[in-house]
Design a protein around this motif. Structure first.
Motif, PDB file in Angstrom:
ATOM      1  N   TYR B 856      62.487  -4.279-102.357  1.00  0.00           N
ATOM      2  CA  TYR B 856      63.544  -4.183-101.447  1.00  0.00           C
ATOM      3  C   TYR B 856      63.918  -5.515-101.064  1.00  0.00           C
ATOM      4  CZ  TYR B 856      66.093  -3.714 -97.071  1.00  0.00           C
ATOM      5  OH  TYR B 856      67.204  -3.602 -96.286  1.00  0.00           O
ATOM      6  N   ASP B 857      65.113  -5.804-101.226  1.00  0.00           N
ATOM      7  CA  ASP B 857      65.659  -7.458-101.128  1.00  0.00           C
ATOM      8  C   ASP B 857      66.423  -7.296 -99.546  1.00  0.00           C
ATOM      9  OD1 ASP B 857      66.156  -9.975-101.122  1.00  0.00           O
ATOM     10  OD2 ASP B 857      67.537  -9.848-102.790  1.00  0.00           O
ATOM     11  N   ARG B 858      67.509  -6.871 -99.563  1.00  0.00           N
ATOM     12  CA  ARG B 858      68.307  -6.834 -98.541  1.00  0.00           C
ATOM     13  C   ARG B 858      69.427  -5.589 -98.675  1.00  0.00           C
ATOM     14  NH1 ARG B 858      73.036  -9.403 -99.761  1.00  0.00           N
ATOM     15  NH2 ARG B 858      72.804 -10.849-101.592  1.00  0.00           N
ATOM     16  N   THR B1000      74.480   3.251-108.197  1.00  0.00           N
ATOM     17  CA  THR B1000      73.213   3.284-108.993  1.00  0.00           C
ATOM     18  C   THR B1000      72.414   3.144-107.656  1.00  0.00           C
ATOM     19  OG1 THR B1000      74.498   2.026-110.420  1.00  0.00           O
ATOM     20  CG2 THR B1000      72.081   2.287-110.784  1.00  0.00           C
ATOM     21  N   ASN B1001      71.766   4.132-107.319  1.00  0.00           N
ATOM     22  CA  ASN B1001      70.912   4.191-106.328  1.00  0.00           C
ATOM     23  C   ASN B1001      69.556   3.678-106.271  1.00  0.00           C
ATOM     24  OD1 ASN B1001      69.817   4.920-103.800  1.00  0.00           O
ATOM     25  ND2 ASN B1001      71.143   6.751-103.724  1.00  0.00           N
ATOM     26  N   TYR B1002      69.318   2.520-105.597  1.00  0.00           N
ATOM     27  CA  TYR B1002      67.938   1.969-105.304  1.00  0.00           C
ATOM     28  C   TYR B1002      67.418   2.120-104.158  1.00  0.00           C
ATOM     29  CZ  TYR B1002      68.803   0.317-110.226  1.00  0.00           C
ATOM     30  OH  TYR B1002      68.840   0.179-111.569  1.00  0.00           O
ATOM     31  N   ASN B1003      68.174   2.786-103.219  1.00  0.00           N
ATOM     32  CA  ASN B1003      67.625   3.011-101.861  1.00  0.00           C
ATOM     33  C   ASN B1003      66.052   3.394-101.694  1.00  0.00           C
ATOM     34  OD1 ASN B1003      70.258   2.405-101.177  1.00  0.00           O
ATOM     35  ND2 ASN B1003      70.710   4.246-100.248  1.00  0.00           N
ATOM     36  N   ALA B1004      65.638   3.938-102.637  1.00  0.00           N
ATOM     37  CA  ALA B1004      64.374   4.492-102.416  1.00  0.00           C
ATOM     38  C   ALA B1004      63.371   3.341-102.308  1.00  0.00           C
ATOM     39  CB  ALA B1004      63.806   5.291-103.913  1.00  0.00           C
ATOM     40  N   ALA B1005      63.677   2.212-102.708  1.00  0.00           N
ATOM     41  CA  ALA B1005      62.797   1.014-102.495  1.00  0.00           C
ATOM     42  C   ALA B1005      62.614   0.594-101.028  1.00  0.00           C
ATOM     43  CB  ALA B1005      63.421  -0.269-103.316  1.00  0.00           C
ATOM     44  N   ARG B1006      63.422   1.151-100.385  1.00  0.00           N
ATOM     45  CA  ARG B1006      63.478   0.810 -98.884  1.00  0.00           C
ATOM     46  C   ARG B1006      62.379   1.720 -98.095  1.00  0.00           C
ATOM     47  NH1 ARG B1006      62.393  -0.217 -94.565  1.00  0.00           N
ATOM     48  NH2 ARG B1006      63.718  -0.980 -92.742  1.00  0.00           N
ATOM     49  N   ASN B1007      61.704   2.598 -98.856  1.00  0.00           N
ATOM     50  CA  ASN B1007      60.768   3.590 -98.311  1.00  0.00           C
ATOM     51  C   ASN B1007      59.298   2.974 -98.146  1.00  0.00           C
ATOM     52  OD1 ASN B1007      61.418   6.477 -98.199  1.00  0.00           O
ATOM     53  ND2 ASN B1007      62.205   6.123 -99.919  1.00  0.00           N
ATOM     54  N   TYR B1008      59.126   1.630 -98.694  1.00  0.00           N
ATOM     55  CA  TYR B1008      57.853   1.190 -98.632  1.00  0.00           C
ATOM     56  C   TYR B1008      57.795   0.392 -97.370  1.00  0.00           C
ATOM     57  CZ  TYR B1008      57.287   2.655-103.567  1.00  0.00           C
ATOM     58  OH  TYR B1008      57.422   3.265-104.646  1.00  0.00           O
ATOM     59  N   THR B1009      56.791   0.746 -96.628  1.00  0.00           N
ATOM     60  CA  THR B1009      56.579  -0.069 -95.123  1.00  0.00           C
ATOM     61  C   THR B1009      54.886   0.081 -94.693  1.00  0.00           C
ATOM     62  OG1 THR B1009      57.601  -0.017 -92.861  1.00  0.00           O
ATOM     63  CG2 THR B1009      57.119   2.200 -93.850  1.00  0.00           C
ATOM     64  N   SER B1010      55.162  -0.553 -93.626  1.00  0.00           N
ATOM     65  CA  SER B1010      53.618  -0.813 -93.226  1.00  0.00           C
ATOM     66  C   SER B1010      52.783   0.679 -92.667  1.00  0.00           C
ATOM     67  CB  SER B1010      53.491  -1.752 -91.998  1.00  0.00           C
ATOM     68  OG  SER B1010      52.401  -1.867 -91.379  1.00  0.00           O
ATOM     69  N   GLY B1011      51.950   0.978 -92.968  1.00  0.00           N
ATOM     70  CA  GLY B1011      51.232   2.121 -92.426  1.00  0.00           C
ATOM     71  C   GLY B1011      50.131   2.057 -91.537  1.00  0.00           C
ATOM     72  N   SER B1012      49.982   0.798 -90.749  1.00  0.00           N
ATOM     73  CA  SER B1012      48.979   0.546 -89.934  1.00  0.00           C
ATOM     74  C   SER B1012      49.054   1.090 -88.760  1.00  0.00           C
ATOM     75  CB  SER B1012      49.187  -1.104 -89.415  1.00  0.00           C
ATOM     76  OG  SER B1012      48.900  -2.002 -90.473  1.00  0.00           O
ATOM     77  N   LEU B1013      48.042   1.744 -88.385  1.00  0.00           N
ATOM     78  CA  LEU B1013      47.972   2.376 -86.998  1.00  0.00           C
ATOM     79  C   LEU B1013      46.890   2.057 -86.119  1.00  0.00           C
ATOM     80  CD1 LEU B1013      46.169   5.217 -86.690  1.00  0.00           C
ATOM     81  CD2 LEU B1013      46.813   5.540 -89.036  1.00  0.00           C
ATOM     82  N   VAL B1014      47.056   2.182 -84.895  1.00  0.00           N
ATOM     83  CA  VAL B1014      45.781   2.210 -83.802  1.00  0.00           C
ATOM     84  C   VAL B1014      46.218   3.199 -83.124  1.00  0.00           C
ATOM     85  CG1 VAL B1014      45.035   0.910 -81.908  1.00  0.00           C
ATOM     86  CG2 VAL B1014      46.205  -0.294 -83.906  1.00  0.00           C
ATOM     87  N   SER B1015      44.768   4.092 -82.941  1.00  0.00           N
ATOM     88  CA  SER B1015      45.214   5.079 -82.176  1.00  0.00           C
ATOM     89  C   SER B1015      44.063   5.351 -81.187  1.00  0.00           C
ATOM     90  CB  SER B1015      44.979   6.402 -83.254  1.00  0.00           C
ATOM     91  OG  SER B1015      44.470   7.805 -82.677  1.00  0.00           O
ATOM     92  N   LEU B1016      44.456   5.846 -79.908  1.00  0.00           N
ATOM     93  CA  LEU B1016      43.697   6.178 -78.980  1.00  0.00           C
ATOM     94  C   LEU B1016      43.232   7.707 -79.367  1.00  0.00           C
ATOM     95  CD1 LEU B1016      42.267   5.622 -76.377  1.00  0.00           C
ATOM     96  CD2 LEU B1016      44.287   5.958 -75.200  1.00  0.00           C
ATOM     97  N   ARG B1017      42.025   7.897 -79.907  1.00  0.00           N
ATOM     98  CA  ARG B1017      41.534   9.208 -80.166  1.00  0.00           C
ATOM     99  C   ARG B1017      41.218  10.211 -79.205  1.00  0.00           C
ATOM    100  NH1 ARG B1017      43.435   9.574 -84.754  1.00  0.00           N
ATOM    101  NH2 ARG B1017      42.619   9.226 -86.513  1.00  0.00           N
TER     102      ARG B1017
END
Lengths: 753, 1096
Positions: B856-858, B1000-1017
């Motif tokens: 993903y560029d912009r 020509t759809n390249y929107n799928a590239a926008r799916n990658y993102t940060s999966g970091s999580l902090v959880s109060l269990r």
């Protein structure tokens, strides 16, 4: 604790301990031996029974086109009469058409990526090679004692291997050509491509061996390879070799092509030359034609199938078929493509709310005809193949979940009937102009009443009119029909609209790059015996070779020799069968609304729309069809590249293929090997073509998505061959096991990719 | 139970006979030959100490305290006595007793080094461990209600990465120190009281029966398990009866679980507006009133072509008596926005807002009850327990019930003989929920399918009955109808039995014979009713199809072990020799039938079907065996230098002839610096032990029968009759051998400030070679892959665990336990050394599963520069781009002078000729893809803070999983409330504009993102009742607690847009995750828990 006290006990304990340990030790070797219980090894193939079953397994190559979606994606994309519903596929978007895109993936599946699921040519070629080696080098049982049996099996294997290579060459051009089986990991992945001239020469010699030992039609189990199949295949290969002979100059002395040359694709089509390829094609096709089999008398007999009825599969016109059993145990997906060519005909607006057995199913990515796919039928009124190829009309229908059976559509007075309601102006138009001559029994002469539902039990629900801008139907007439009409062109106050949707009284747009799932679709492969009403595990056989093609092969060979008389005689065999017979009923919409219907007699235009006299004379072919000047010739819409009589004749042959073999995955092979794929795609296939202004412009162009008269795609010579898959090429090495460098990979890859 | 309670029991027991004497007993005076009775209490908590030794000084006579801390002597002396009191975990005390009864308080010893931990095939003192292991004690495991042991381990042990699985009866995945294998299994080995069980059956154990879990992580610890230890070993020790005690414990908890949607979904009004806008943006809006809502357009495009859907859409409009839509004059602002002068009266607020997810979820109750009895004396001990877990799913079609019983006992009839048996019986029934969706897209469960339905699609008809539209229209796949028409039941019954006999030949030599057997039966039954709509059109889930399968697995292990153990003055030696044989055998049978005649018969009468034949059936069988010999020596010198050496020979049936056997050695050294005189003087250091271990472990976790070329069925039909056919299926590989991992581990165990701060530090590097790898080969060879020993991977990492007693006062304490770990997993070599396997998505130097895609560029803008660039893409690469859509990274446009080498020219519509370097700019192909990250976290950590104030306990647990990538930022796009979409007025938007235009759809590239999580269990609050209160209630001990589970989650973009990146079950391979598997994961399961612990 002192030791002495426990001596006796200790000895006893030790003894027990040693014994129990020993139990584990003594059988050490046997303990780890792996016994095959539910699994058998390949040694099995060395037995007579195992070899028989190995031969049977290789027949699965015949199902390759129909077992999953690979067939339509490879053989119905890139011909001018069918379009994939997926826009990226249909417009030859580079996102799809690249070695790592979906086109590369499908090529990979052809090669054999899904080896474990039988999808692929090379795994079957490898098993054919294995079986051929066992028969010829160490024949077991009957294979050793009964030479005729061994030769018949060998012939079947030669045929199946040739068919696998034929699929590969058709899609990829020059390909690796192993003729020995492979049973262990080689030291390198040096897999050079073999010139298709070499491949064709070998396939032809194998088939000439095979035709001597194969049984005649009817002398073996239906589904087995017969002598006719080998003869037909030989005729086809000889003709194809001749078709590309003119491209010899695009190969260099070593037989290779220059991938950067604009004619590289033609070079790739060149398959060598024989002494008299056309004569051979005529010789072998004549043997099939004279073998005692005959054309189906009614074109529809080839495809007619009912719940529990597969009588079409035994038609004597069929030379070779992909066999599927009548139960559901038919490989991974059964006959999958039965759900690939159907329109989405479900809508309560026309009183067919759900899928039915008899109208079939569209599942996943589908394929529907291009406009040219309909218009190649230059005489829709008199050539019954138009009506028999496409579902032009749907009667109202329903499906009952509880009994899992088709039911009639709801009565128009039923409270649940959700079909369109008559509007006052429509009702008036109908009552005055249509009703007096509308004798459909289900209609029962009723008046249209504003506010009442239009479509009742057994009435027509969804109807298609494939007209032209010149013959556009007026919107008021279209709306007043006693069903939902989808015309290609309507006119309204001097404006011309392309493919407006009938369900919303022509407010929405469809067609071209817009939603185009509702249009006449192939009815040839609908399978009412599929696993469930919304599932695709089909049971019907598909003809791979049938006599109609043999006639066209011979006709083309005659024509290419300048013998148009014999050519037209063969073509007219098909035309005679294609014509309506006297007394045969036409589809209602054909007789009432199609352009040209006005030439029919009054009786013919009234229910049951029975044909007064046979129509063969109207569609009988003569040499004027390709003279370049006559109305008949112009109607064939030859591409501008077809500037000689012979070229127009060849295009005519493939127009006739288009009329005869729609959605049978045959046309692609024809136009591809004949070297006319590019010009036909650019001239006819609007979604694929980049040409502008070739098509009629509409007043609803929807930006650039609708009918603006321009092509929507990027088809080029590159796309006449598939790319070798990236993952495959990147595994290849040279003889020393060193991976191919970028240059070597590029020269391995097909031109343009 | 404490002494007061014992007093109460005495009262109960004796009161009926001699009520007065009871009182008299309370005031025994000093006499000769006196009885000495007393109780022993923990000085800090005042709780009784059970099992402690009380010994009269200079006399061998000793007794042990019972459950209530009570002891009694008959002495030959008179008071006062000098006694020695000692107990593990406490400072021994020598004291003079003046009177009886007496109450003695013992100070806890924070030197935990004397504690016993379980290692493979035996136990050792914690202080003498040479390998890397984590211990989780039963009470820590059960600090919140957990359904299975995997859930209890999450965040509690460093180096162990666990993802959640919220389906009742489901088990999360567990990875110890990363993934080593690409094709072979990465599941750790579970060993329950010495008997290996398969990972899938870890759920049969009731966590309440667990005394401790030890996780062996490095090779020196796991090499003892040889070929099976490569992925780490989880040792589970069950509770057992303690000597001299009888105790009854009850644990009960009630949880209320509810799905919390982390995503704000659009309501009907917003959704219709969004979709209409998408048409307007795309130029496909053909409404008759300009851009104003048009009922005909709406009905045609959004009504679904079916009455109920159409009627639902019509509600937004006002209709006249003549059936025509009412019109009004548009406001000038509206006209400016593109409305016609006259527009329909439209109010999106009138639309139905069917909350589908609400319909398929509930406030679910989970009951967890467990009762246990334990008893023991000098000669025998016994532990019995029964447990019930009754778990409702938060989705209405899922639930799970598990019944467990555990029996564990041993007897020593003679001093030289000890016999024991333990048995776990387990029976569980899981209502799996709606059909499993094995395709890559679509809802994975009823919640996911509910999300797929439009809010304006009705669930009920006008009579309030479930709407059945015969699979048409918006409500085609009415999820409630499907729930009612489907049943998917998984039943599992399992017996795990383990018997041993131990013979002590001499004090230094003993022999143990062990036989363990596990039998597991699983039954699956599924049935789909006549109205089931089969949303994924799977062939096995069509209406009126019943399916039944039974699978059985029998595995046994038989072990002979001889142990030599001897101590000398300043050295000790222990040698274990072992021989073991194991067998796993499983077989199964399954039948599927269609057109079932009587729907009420479900899958119990499959022969009653209209076709008279089954649709499919089959049986299966597989067997594998393992034969092993092992030798281990533990040597200690001066209690300072420790050495452990092991060697194990393993033979596995699944490998090729001649490659079955292999040898797995390991060596570990420990150096207890705290025993050095120079360090002993430093009084704040209690422990400082340096460890190093190296070892080899193996992995043979491949399916049986893979080494000889297999064949597979490929039938064909002639004359409508199926003829058997067989084809080659796998290429033979006569050389298949073990996958091996060499692991180095350096560890430091420390304890400071009287062990107020203690913990350990581990560094490891594990190199795996001869991977059991299914390498891709060119299909031209007739096969597409071959399983071979190819390639190398490595894992290295750092693990820290620290516990600290921040505050430690009698009335108030605060403890913190922290675990932190990071693991770097990478592929070192593949086929032919340094060659990436693109087909499989394996890349040298990267983790095994990575995301590789366009970058993903912009977003494309409407600027002249971008318009020019868009035209260049159109001309060069046939790529249609649109402003507002995703632009992916491509080679830079480098404009050069005409005639430059490698340059190309192209003429734009404006007439401008652009000459550019042909560096790949303008075409998008595989070479533009980059490795974008991995779903493996960079680090994980957990921190538990526990506070105690008088009788109150408060604790909370925070879990973090940081640095992973997540695919799915656009998964809910189009349905979630997303305001930051591109428009000419919002060009800096985070997400592309919705449009129906074709490009020509390249929107799928926008799916990658940060999966970091902090959880109060969890946050947990407990109260332990005071003894006087309990005495009045006649109860031994009583604790009540309340907890909130998963109240909060924080994280990166994935969390911010309303996703929960934690539950990746079934989609943990990057390829599958990429295909859109995580669509349903927009939820957080929250619970409130009330619990009770009673001791009698």
């Amino acid at each position: 604790m002192r030791l002495g006290k426990y001596t006796i006990k200790t000895i006893a304990l030790w003894a027990i301990a040693m014994l129990s340990t020993g139990a584990g030790l003594s059988s050490c070797k046997d303990f780890l031996k792996e016994e095959m219980v539910s699994t058998i090894t390949q040694d099995y193939f060395e037995s007579e029974k195992g070899l028989d079953e190995l031969v049977v397994a290789n027949y699965n190559i015949l199902r390759w086109k129909y077992g999953f979606m690979e067939g339509p994606f490879l053989f119905e994309t890139g011909n001018d009469i069918t379009e994939p519903l997926d826009n990226a596929w249909a417009t030859f978007s580079p996102a799809v058409w690249s070695p790592s895109g979906a086109a590369g993936e499908y090529a990979n599946n052809l090669i054999g990526y899904y080896q474990t699921q039988l999808l692929g040519a090379y795994p079957i070629i490898n098993d054919c090679n294995k079986a051929i080696e066992i028969i010829t080098e160490r024949a077991p049982g009957r294979y050793a004692s009964d030479a005729a049996y061994a030769n018949q099996k060998l012939s079947e294997l030669y045929f199946l291997r040739a068919y696998a290579y034929y699929l590969l060459v058709t899609q990829l051009g020059d390909v690796p050509f192993p003729l020995k089986s492979n049973n262990s990991l080689p030291a390198n992945f040096y897999l050079p491509k073999t010139n298709s001239a070499t491949i064709y020469a070998k396939l032809i010699s194998d088939l000439r061996f095979a035709e001597q030992y194969l049984p005649a039609a009817g002398q073996t189990q239906r589904g087995r390879i017969t002598r006719n199949a080998a003869l037909h295949f030989l005729a086809k290969l000889y003709l194809q070799r001749h078709q590309a002979a003119a491209f010899k100059s695009y190969r260099n002395a070593e037989g290779n092509i220059d991938p950067t040359s604009p004619n590289a694709y033609q070079g790739l089509l060149y398959k060598g030359e024989g002494v008299a390829d056309l004569d051979s094609a005529i010789y072998y096709s004549s043997q099939v034609i004279n073998s005692g089999i005959s054309l189906a008398s009614d074109y529809w007999d080839l495809f007619a199938i009912g719940k529990g009825n597969w009588s079409n599969e035994t038609n004597s016109e069929i030379i070779l078929q992909a066999s599927y059993g009548n139960n559901l145990e038919n490989g991974r997906y059964g006959m999958r493509t039965n759900a690939a060519f159907t329109a989405d005909y479900r809508n309560s607006a026309w009183n067919i709310p759900s899928w039915t057995w008899s109208y079939g199913l569209l599942k996943g990515q589908g394929f529907l005809p291009s406009d040219w796919g309909y218009d190649v039928f230059t005489d829709k009124i008199n050539d019954s193949r138009f009506e028999k190829s496409f579902q032009l009309e749907y009667q109202s229908a329903s499906f009952d979940n509880a009994s899992q059976s088709d039911g009639p559509g709801l009565d128009y007075t039923d409270a649940k009937n959700a079909s369109l309601t008559w509007q006052a102006n429509e009702a008036d138009f109908f009552n005055v102009n249509i009703k007096p001559s509308y004798k459909r029994p289900s209609w029962n002469g009723r008046n249209a009443l504003a506010g009442q539902r239009k479509i009742g039990t057994a009435d027509l629900g969804l109807v298609f009119l494939e007209n032209s801008k010149e013959t556009a139907i007026d919107i008021s007439e279209a709306l007043a029909q006693p069903y939902v009409l989808y015309p290609r062109w309507i006119k309204d106050n001097g404006k011309y609209y392309y493919r407006k949707t009938g369900a919303d009284r022509y407010s929405g747009n469809a067609g071209l790059l817009l939603n185009r799932k509702v249009r006449p679709s192939s009815r040839k492969f609908i399978d009412p015996n599929r696993s469930t009403v919304d599932n695709h595990f089909g049971t019907r056989d598909v003809a791979i070779f049938r006599l109609a093609e043999t006639y066209l092969i011979r006709a083309e060979a005659y024509g290419r020799k300048g013998d148009y008389a014999n050519a037209t005689a063969d073509i007219n065999k098909l035309r005679s069968r294609a014509a309506y017979k006297a007394g045969e009923n036409r589809a209602e919409v054909l007789a009432r609304l199609y352009p040209g219907a006005e030439s029919l007699g009054v009786e013919e235009r009234s229910y049951p729309y029975s044909t007064a006299s046979a129509t063969f004379d109207k569609i009988r072919v003569d040499a004027s069809y390709w003279d370049g000047n006559s109305t008949k010739s112009k109607a064939e819409q030859y591409p501008p590249e077809a500037n000689t009589e012979l070229k127009r004749f060849v295009h005519f042959i493939y127009n006739e293929y288009s009329r005869e073999f729609n959605t049978e995955q045959v046309l692609y092979e024809g136009i591809h090997h004949a070297g006319i794929q590019l010009e036909r795609m650019l001239h006819h296939a609007q979604l694929a073509s980049s040409r502008t202004g070739l098509w009629s412009r509409s007043d609803n162009p929807s930006g650039v998505n609708g009918q603006d008269g321009n092509g929507k795609g990027t088809f080029s010579a590159t796309h006449t061959f598939k790319p070798f898959p990236q993952s495959f090429i990147s595994m290849l090495t040279d003889k020393d096991g060193v991976l191919l460098d970028e240059t070597a990979r590029r020269s391995y890859q097909n031109p343009g990719y | 139970m404490n002494i007061n309670n014992w007093k109460r029991l005495s009262v109960v027991l004796f009161a009926s006979f001699q009520a007065n004497m009871v009182l008299a007993q309370q005031s025994v005076s000093p006499i000769i030959n006196a009885d000495l009775i007393g109780t022993l209490l923990d000085a800090r908590t005042n709780k009784p100490i059970a099992g402690a030794t009380v010994q009269l000084d200079a006399v061998t006579h000793r007794v042990q305290t019972d459950t209530w801390g009570r002891f009694s002597f008959r002495t030959g002396q008179k008071l006062p006595f000098k006694i020695i009191v000692s107990h593990l975990g406490y400072r021994s005390d020598t004291l003079v007793v003046q009177r009886s009864p007496v109450e003695i308080k013992l100070q806890p010893n924070d030197r935990q080094l004397e504690e016993i931990v379980v290692v493979g095939y035996g136990t050792t003192k914690k202080g003498d461990i040479t390998g890397a292991l984590s211990q989780i004690k039963g009470q820590d495991l059960n600090d919140r209600p957990i359904a299975n042991i995997v859930q209890g381990i999450q965040g509690k042990a460093s180096g162990v990465d666990i993802t959640s699985n919220n389906r009742p009866g489901g088990v999360g995945t567990i990875r110890i120190r990363g993934n080593r294998s690409i094709n072979a299994s990465n599941e750790p080995l579970y060993v329950v009281d010495g008997i290996p069980i398969s990972a899938s059956e870890a759920s049969i154990i009731n966590p309440k029966d667990i005394a401790s879990i030890e996780i062996l992580k490095d090779a020196s610890a796991t090499a003892i398990y040889g070929s099976r230890g490569a992925n780490g070993v989880i040792l589970v020790s069950l509770l057992e009866g303690k000597k001299g005690q009888v105790s009854v414990q009850y644990n009960g908890s009630l949880s209320l679980d509810q799905i919390h949607s982390m995503t704000d979904w659009m309501d009907s009004k917003a959704l219709l507006d969004w979709q209409r806008q998408s048409h307007i943006n795309g130029g496909t809006y053909t409404g008759k009133y300009g851009t104003a809502p048009d009922p005909d357009f709406d009905i045609q495009n959004f009504g679904g072509g079916e009455t109920y859907g159409i009627e639902s859409i019509r509600k937004a409009y006002s209709w006249g008596a003549d059936g025509k839509v009412l019109l009004r004059d548009a406001t000038p602002e509206e006209v400016a926005r593109g409305y016609a002068q006259q527009v329909p009266v439209y109010n999106g607020g009138n639309l139905l807002n069917q909350d589908w997810t609400d319909l398929v979820t509930r406030l679910a109750k989970t009951n967890n009850h467990s009762i246990s009895l334990s008893s023991g004396n000098e000669k025998s001990s016994l532990y019995l327990s029964a447990g019930l877990l009754d778990q409702q799913g938060a989705m209405i079609d899922q639930d799970y019930k598990r019944y467990t019983t555990t029996l564990k006992g041993d007897v020593s009839p003679r001093k030289w003989l000890k016999l024991g048996i333990s048995m776990i019986g387990s029976y569980s029934v899981q209502n799996y929920g709606m059909a499993d969706n094995s395709s890559n897209t679509g809802g994975k469960d009823s919640y996911g399918q509910a999300l797929a339905l439009m809010p304006y699609a009705p669930a009920y008809d006008e009579n309030g009955l479930l709407l059945n539209t015969n699979r048409t229209g918006l409500s085609a796949h009415n999820v409630l109808l499907n729930i009612e028409n489907s049943k998917n039941e998984n039943t599992q019954y399992s017996v795990l039995s383990n018997a041993f006999a131990q013979l002590n030949f001499t004090p230094w030599l003993k022999y143990q014979l062990k036989f363990g057997v596990q039998y597991t039966g699983t039954e699956k039954g599924s049935f789909y009713g006549p109205d089931y709509t089969n949303p994924f059109s799977a062939v096995g889930t069509a209406p009126l199809i019943g399916y039944n399968s039974h699978n059985k697995r029998l595995s046994w292990v038989f072990e002979n072990m001889l142990t030599f153990e001897k101590k000398w003055t300043d050295q000790s030696l222990k040698v274990d020799a072992l021989q073991s044989s194991q067998e796993n055998r499983s077989n199964g049978i399954n039948i599927r039938a269609q057109d079932i005649t009587f729907p009420s018969s479900l899958w119990y009468d499959l022969s009653a079907n209209d076709l008279g034949i089954p649709m499919s059936y089959g049986t299966s069988f597989s067997k594998s065996t393992l034969l092993s010999y092992m030798l281990r020596a533990n040597y200690a010198l001066k209690n300072k230098y420790l050495l452990t050496a092991t060697g194990r020979w393993d033979g596995a049936s699944v490998l090729a002839q001649g490659h079955k056997f292999d040898f797995f050695p390991s060596l570990a050294l420990g150096y207890k610096l705290e025993e050095e005189p120079w360090l002993k003087q430093v009084d704040w250091i209690d422990q400082l032990k340096l460890r190093y271990g190296v070892g080899v472990t193996g992995n043979s976790s491949v399916s049986p029968y893979t080494t000889s070329g297999t064949i597979a069925g490929a039938a064909y039909v002639f004359d409508e009759t199926q003829y058997p056919g067989y084809k080659s299926s796998s290429m033979p590989n006569a050389d298949l051998g073990w996958e091996k991992t060499v692991q180095h581990n350096v560890g430091l165990d420390f304890g400071f400030l009287n062990n107020r701060i203690s913990g350990s530090l581990e560094w490891y590097k594990a190199n795996t070679k001869d991977l059991l790898l299914n390498r891709s080969i060119p299909p031209v060879l007739g096969y597409n892959s071959i399983l071979g020993n190819i390639g190398k991977t490595s894992n290295s990492g750092l693990e820290i665990s620290i516990s600290s007693k921040n505050i430690d006062r009698p009335d108030f304490s605060w403890n913190t336990t922290l675990t932190w770990s990071r693991n770097r997993e990478k592929i070192v070599e593949l086929v032919d050394g340094k060659v990436d396997d693109v087909a499989n998505g394996w890349f040298i130097g990267q983790p095994i599963a990575v995301f590789r895609d366009y970058v993903y560029d912009r977003l494309w803008q409407q600027t002249p520069e971008d318009q020019r660039l868009i035209e260049l893409y159109r001309k060069i690469g046939n790529i249609t781009a649109l402003p507002g859509q995703v632009k992916i990274k491509d080679q830079e446009l480098v404009e050069v002078q005409p005639g430059t080498d490698g340059a190309k020219s192209i003429t734009l519509a404006s007439g401008e000729t652009v000459t550019y370097l042909d560096n790949g700019f303008g075409t998008i192909n595989d070479s533009d893809k980059e490795i974008l990250g991995s779903n493996r976290p960079k680090w994980t950590g957990g921190i538990v803070n526990a506070f105690r104030y008088k009788n109150w306990d408060l604790s909370f647990f925070v879990y973090a999983r940081i640095g992973s990538s997540y695919y799915g930022a656009l998964q809910t796009y189009g349905r979630r409330t997303e305001t930051d979409v591109w428009s000419p007025d919002n060009t800096a938007a985070a997400f592309p504009q919705q449009t129906t235009a074709t490009f020509t759809n390249y929107n799928a590239a926008r799916n990658y993102t940060s999966g970091s999580l902090v959880s109060l269990r969890y946050i947990s609050l407990g109260y332990t009742f005071k003894q006087p209160v309990l005495d009045r209630l006649n109860i031994g001990s009583l604790q009540v607690y309340a907890q909130v589970l998963n109240p909060v989650i924080w994280g990166g973009e994935a969390v911010k847009i309303g996703l929960n990146p934690d539950d990746v079950n079934g989609w943990d391979s990057a390829a599958a995750a990429q295909s859109g598997g995580q669509t349903a994961n927009s939820i957080l399961l929250r619970s409130a828990v009330l619990g009770l612990r009673i001791g009698l």
